[in-house]
Write a protein that holds these residues in place. Structure first.
Motif, PDB file in Angstrom:
ATOM      1  N   ARG A 123       0.812  -1.229   0.000  1.00 45.53           N
ATOM      2  CA  ARG A 123       0.000   0.000   0.000  1.00 45.53           C
ATOM      3  C   ARG A 123       0.839   1.270   0.000  1.00 45.53           C
ATOM      4  O   ARG A 123       0.298   2.365  -0.120  1.00 45.53           O
ATOM      5  CB  ARG A 123      -0.921   0.016   1.220  1.00 45.53           C
ATOM      6  N   ILE A 124       2.169   1.146   0.138  1.00 46.72           N
ATOM      7  CA  ILE A 124       3.021   2.338   0.165  1.00 46.72           C
ATOM      8  C   ILE A 124       2.896   3.116  -1.147  1.00 46.72           C
ATOM      9  O   ILE A 124       2.857   4.343  -1.146  1.00 46.72           O
ATOM     10  CB  ILE A 124       4.495   1.952   0.438  1.00 46.72           C
ATOM     11  N   GLY A 125       2.799   2.432  -2.243  1.00 40.88           N
ATOM     12  CA  GLY A 125       2.649   3.088  -3.549  1.00 40.88           C
ATOM     13  C   GLY A 125       1.362   3.874  -3.675  1.00 40.88           C
ATOM     14  O   GLY A 125       1.259   4.765  -4.523  1.00 40.88           O
ATOM     15  N   GLY A 126       0.369   3.573  -2.864  1.00 38.09           N
ATOM     16  CA  GLY A 126      -0.911   4.281  -2.937  1.00 38.09           C
ATOM     17  C   GLY A 126      -0.940   5.578  -2.157  1.00 38.09           C
ATOM     18  O   GLY A 126      -1.912   6.329  -2.248  1.00 38.09           O
ATOM     19  N   VAL A 127       0.106   5.875  -1.403  1.00 39.13           N
ATOM     20  CA  VAL A 127       0.123   7.107  -0.605  1.00 39.13           C
ATOM     21  C   VAL A 127       0.111   8.331  -1.518  1.00 39.13           C
ATOM     22  O   VAL A 127      -0.660   9.271  -1.302  1.00 39.13           O
ATOM     23  CB  VAL A 127       1.353   7.131   0.336  1.00 39.13           C
ATOM     24  N   GLN A 128       0.945   8.307  -2.537  1.00 42.45           N
ATOM     25  CA  GLN A 128       1.041   9.456  -3.435  1.00 42.45           C
ATOM     26  C   GLN A 128      -0.288   9.748  -4.141  1.00 42.45           C
ATOM     27  O   GLN A 128      -0.767  10.882  -4.096  1.00 42.45           O
ATOM     28  CB  GLN A 128       2.165   9.231  -4.439  1.00 42.45           C
ATOM     29  N   PRO A 129      -0.937   8.775  -4.758  1.00 42.31           N
ATOM     30  CA  PRO A 129      -2.231   9.076  -5.395  1.00 42.31           C
ATOM     31  C   PRO A 129      -3.309   9.481  -4.382  1.00 42.31           C
ATOM     32  O   PRO A 129      -4.138  10.343  -4.684  1.00 42.31           O
ATOM     33  CB  PRO A 129      -2.611   7.779  -6.103  1.00 42.31           C
ATOM     34  N   ASP A 130      -3.296   8.861  -3.191  1.00 42.07           N
ATOM     35  CA  ASP A 130      -4.302   9.208  -2.172  1.00 42.07           C
ATOM     36  C   ASP A 130      -4.184  10.680  -1.772  1.00 42.07           C
ATOM     37  O   ASP A 130      -5.189  11.402  -1.718  1.00 42.07           O
ATOM     38  CB  ASP A 130      -4.131   8.346  -0.911  1.00 42.07           C
ATOM     39  N   ILE A 131      -2.966  11.121  -1.494  1.00 44.92           N
ATOM     40  CA  ILE A 131      -2.773  12.508  -1.039  1.00 44.92           C
ATOM     41  C   ILE A 131      -3.023  13.481  -2.184  1.00 44.92           C
ATOM     42  O   ILE A 131      -3.615  14.552  -1.974  1.00 44.92           O
ATOM     43  CB  ILE A 131      -1.376  12.670  -0.414  1.00 44.92           C
ATOM     44  N   SER A 132      -2.623  13.128  -3.398  1.00 43.21           N
ATOM     45  CA  SER A 132      -2.896  13.993  -4.547  1.00 43.21           C
ATOM     46  C   SER A 132      -4.394  14.136  -4.773  1.00 43.21           C
ATOM     47  O   SER A 132      -4.898  15.238  -5.031  1.00 43.21           O
ATOM     48  CB  SER A 132      -2.235  13.430  -5.804  1.00 43.21           C
ATOM     49  N   ALA A 133      -5.131  13.034  -4.676  1.00 44.01           N
ATOM     50  CA  ALA A 133      -6.594  13.086  -4.840  1.00 44.01           C
ATOM     51  C   ALA A 133      -7.231  13.903  -3.724  1.00 44.01           C
ATOM     52  O   ALA A 133      -8.177  14.665  -3.970  1.00 44.01           O
ATOM     53  CB  ALA A 133      -7.165  11.676  -4.858  1.00 44.01           C
ATOM     54  N   LEU A 134      -6.708  13.768  -2.515  1.00 47.73           N
ATOM     55  CA  LEU A 134      -7.223  14.539  -1.382  1.00 47.73           C
ATOM     56  C   LEU A 134      -7.011  16.034  -1.629  1.00 47.73           C
ATOM     57  O   LEU A 134      -7.911  16.845  -1.376  1.00 47.73           O
ATOM     58  CB  LEU A 134      -6.531  14.098  -0.087  1.00 47.73           C
ATOM     59  N   ALA A 135      -5.850  16.399  -2.134  1.00 48.81           N
ATOM     60  CA  ALA A 135      -5.570  17.806  -2.432  1.00 48.81           C
ATOM     61  C   ALA A 135      -6.520  18.332  -3.506  1.00 48.81           C
ATOM     62  O   ALA A 135      -7.071  19.425  -3.374  1.00 48.81           O
ATOM     63  CB  ALA A 135      -4.115  17.976  -2.863  1.00 48.81           C
ATOM     64  N   ARG A 136      -6.722  17.559  -4.555  1.00 47.64           N
ATOM     65  CA  ARG A 136      -7.634  17.987  -5.620  1.00 47.64           C
ATOM     66  C   ARG A 136      -9.060  18.127  -5.112  1.00 47.64           C
ATOM     67  O   ARG A 136      -9.782  19.033  -5.513  1.00 47.64           O
ATOM     68  CB  ARG A 136      -7.589  17.004  -6.788  1.00 47.64           C
ATOM     69  N   SER A 137      -9.479  17.219  -4.224  1.00 46.49           N
ATOM     70  CA  SER A 137     -10.849  17.306  -3.692  1.00 46.49           C
ATOM     71  C   SER A 137     -11.038  18.548  -2.817  1.00 46.49           C
ATOM     72  O   SER A 137     -12.164  18.982  -2.612  1.00 46.49           O
ATOM     73  CB  SER A 137     -11.188  16.045  -2.900  1.00 46.49           C
ATOM     74  N   CYS A 138      -9.943  19.106  -2.325  1.00 43.75           N
ATOM     75  CA  CYS A 138     -10.011  20.331  -1.507  1.00 43.75           C
ATOM     76  C   CYS A 138      -9.687  21.570  -2.335  1.00 43.75           C
ATOM     77  O   CYS A 138      -9.352  22.627  -1.780  1.00 43.75           O
ATOM     78  CB  CYS A 138      -9.047  20.221  -0.327  1.00 43.75           C
ATOM     79  N   ASN A 139      -9.770  21.455  -3.665  1.00 47.50           N
ATOM     80  CA  ASN A 139      -9.525  22.558  -4.599  1.00 47.50           C
ATOM     81  C   ASN A 139      -8.091  23.077  -4.541  1.00 47.50           C
ATOM     82  O   ASN A 139      -7.842  24.264  -4.736  1.00 47.50           O
ATOM     83  CB  ASN A 139     -10.506  23.716  -4.369  1.00 47.50           C
ATOM     84  N   LEU A 193      -6.336  10.975   7.930  1.00 49.96           N
ATOM     85  CA  LEU A 193      -5.769   9.739   7.374  1.00 49.96           C
ATOM     86  C   LEU A 193      -5.282   8.863   8.522  1.00 49.96           C
ATOM     87  O   LEU A 193      -4.512   9.310   9.369  1.00 49.96           O
ATOM     88  CB  LEU A 193      -4.609  10.054   6.417  1.00 49.96           C
ATOM     89  N   SER A 194      -5.708   7.627   8.521  1.00 50.20           N
ATOM     90  CA  SER A 194      -5.417   6.759   9.661  1.00 50.20           C
ATOM     91  C   SER A 194      -3.946   6.375   9.766  1.00 50.20           C
ATOM     92  O   SER A 194      -3.458   6.073  10.843  1.00 50.20           O
ATOM     93  CB  SER A 194      -6.274   5.492   9.586  1.00 50.20           C
ATOM     94  N   TYR A 195      -3.217   6.419   8.666  1.00 53.93           N
ATOM     95  CA  TYR A 195      -1.812   6.029   8.708  1.00 53.93           C
ATOM     96  C   TYR A 195      -0.869   7.210   8.917  1.00 53.93           C
ATOM     97  O   TYR A 195       0.328   7.032   9.059  1.00 53.93           O
ATOM     98  CB  TYR A 195      -1.413   5.246   7.452  1.00 53.93           C
ATOM     99  N   LEU A 196      -1.393   8.438   8.929  1.00 55.88           N
ATOM    100  CA  LEU A 196      -0.560   9.612   9.183  1.00 55.88           C
ATOM    101  C   LEU A 196      -0.221   9.677  10.669  1.00 55.88           C
ATOM    102  O   LEU A 196      -1.108   9.623  11.516  1.00 55.88           O
ATOM    103  CB  LEU A 196      -1.288  10.890   8.763  1.00 55.88           C
ATOM    104  N   ARG A 197       1.062   9.778  10.973  1.00 57.25           N
ATOM    105  CA  ARG A 197       1.474   9.819  12.371  1.00 57.25           C
ATOM    106  C   ARG A 197       1.890  11.200  12.829  1.00 57.25           C
ATOM    107  O   ARG A 197       1.682  11.569  13.965  1.00 57.25           O
ATOM    108  CB  ARG A 197       2.652   8.852  12.633  1.00 57.25           C
ATOM    109  N   ARG A 198       2.487  11.971  11.925  1.00 54.56           N
ATOM    110  CA  ARG A 198       3.024  13.241  12.389  1.00 54.56           C
ATOM    111  C   ARG A 198       3.223  14.186  11.207  1.00 54.56           C
ATOM    112  O   ARG A 198       3.603  13.770  10.124  1.00 54.56           O
ATOM    113  CB  ARG A 198       4.374  12.964  13.051  1.00 54.56           C
ATOM    114  N   ILE A 199       2.960  15.467  11.457  1.00 55.66           N
ATOM    115  CA  ILE A 199       3.315  16.516  10.511  1.00 55.66           C
ATOM    116  C   ILE A 199       4.479  17.256  11.140  1.00 55.66           C
ATOM    117  O   ILE A 199       4.316  17.924  12.154  1.00 55.66           O
ATOM    118  CB  ILE A 199       2.130  17.454  10.217  1.00 55.66           C
ATOM    119  N   GLU A 200       5.659  17.064  10.556  1.00 53.81           N
ATOM    120  CA  GLU A 200       6.880  17.596  11.177  1.00 53.81           C
ATOM    121  C   GLU A 200       6.985  19.099  11.036  1.00 53.81           C
ATOM    122  O   GLU A 200       7.282  19.800  11.989  1.00 53.81           O
ATOM    123  CB  GLU A 200       8.105  16.934  10.568  1.00 53.81           C
ATOM    124  N   HIS A 201       6.787  19.594   9.839  1.00 49.11           N
ATOM    125  CA  HIS A 201       6.803  21.042   9.668  1.00 49.11           C
ATOM    126  C   HIS A 201       5.983  21.447   8.445  1.00 49.11           C
ATOM    127  O   HIS A 201       5.668  20.635   7.584  1.00 49.11           O
ATOM    128  CB  HIS A 201       8.213  21.606   9.608  1.00 49.11           C
TER     129      HIS A 201
END
Length: 177
Positions: free
Chosen positions: A87-103, A146-154
């Protein structure tokens, strides 16, 4: 006839030297303290301007902090999960789709597989999106869900004419082994 004091060249020279020495000490000590006093006055003016600005902005900050606490307490926390290797390969498309859904426009979503070598069970993901602040706030909240996100560093926000760029360094949980 009474004698009258006469000013000789030697007496005039001594008087001029004494006056010059006195003026030198006066200038040395007075000008130095006058310069430091002027610098202190400038610092006081700057500090007072900062204090006035903070006094004006404090009610806005207090309202913002109150709103932030209210919103943060009402957001549901997702059940933490970890990503499997497939599922690591799906992180990039998931986050890109999330960004697009938020305009927002995703500029880059880069997973750093070298960060897995630290054996922390986490992988770094660098995210760069462009858009407006209101849309980014929605994206930020959704990213936190996102359930797999653990931390936003900066997070870095840069503005250019006609564009606001948001850069995030995040860490996601990955199953070890």
């Amino acid at each position: 006839m009474p004698s009258t004091p006469t000013l000789t060249k030697r007496n005039i020279l001594r008087t001029v030297i004494c006056v010059a020495i006195a003026a030198g000490f006066f200038a040395l000590f007075n000008f130095r303290s006058a310069a430091s006093t002027a610098a202190l006055k400038d610092d006081i003016v700057k500090a007072e301007a900062t204090r006035q600005r903070q006094k004006i902005l404090f009610p806005v900050y207090a309202e913002f902090a109150k709103t932030l606490k209210t919103r943060a307490s009402t957001l549901p926390l997702p059940e933490p999960t970890t990503l499997t290797n497939d599922r690591i390969g799906g992180v990039q498309p998931d986050i890109s789709a999330l960004a697009r859904s938020c305009n927002l426009t995703p500029q880059s979503v880069v997973c750093d597989p070298l960060s897995l070598a630290m054996e922390t069970g986490r992988m770094a993901v660098d995210i760069t999106v462009t858009g407006n602040l209101e849309d980014f706030r929605e994206f930020y909240v959704e990213l936190g869900a996102l359930s797999y996100l653990r931390r936003i560093e900066h997070m870095r926000v840069t503005e250019a004419p006609g564009e606001t760029r948001f850069q995030l360094k995040t860490w996601v949980a990955v199953q070890s082994g």
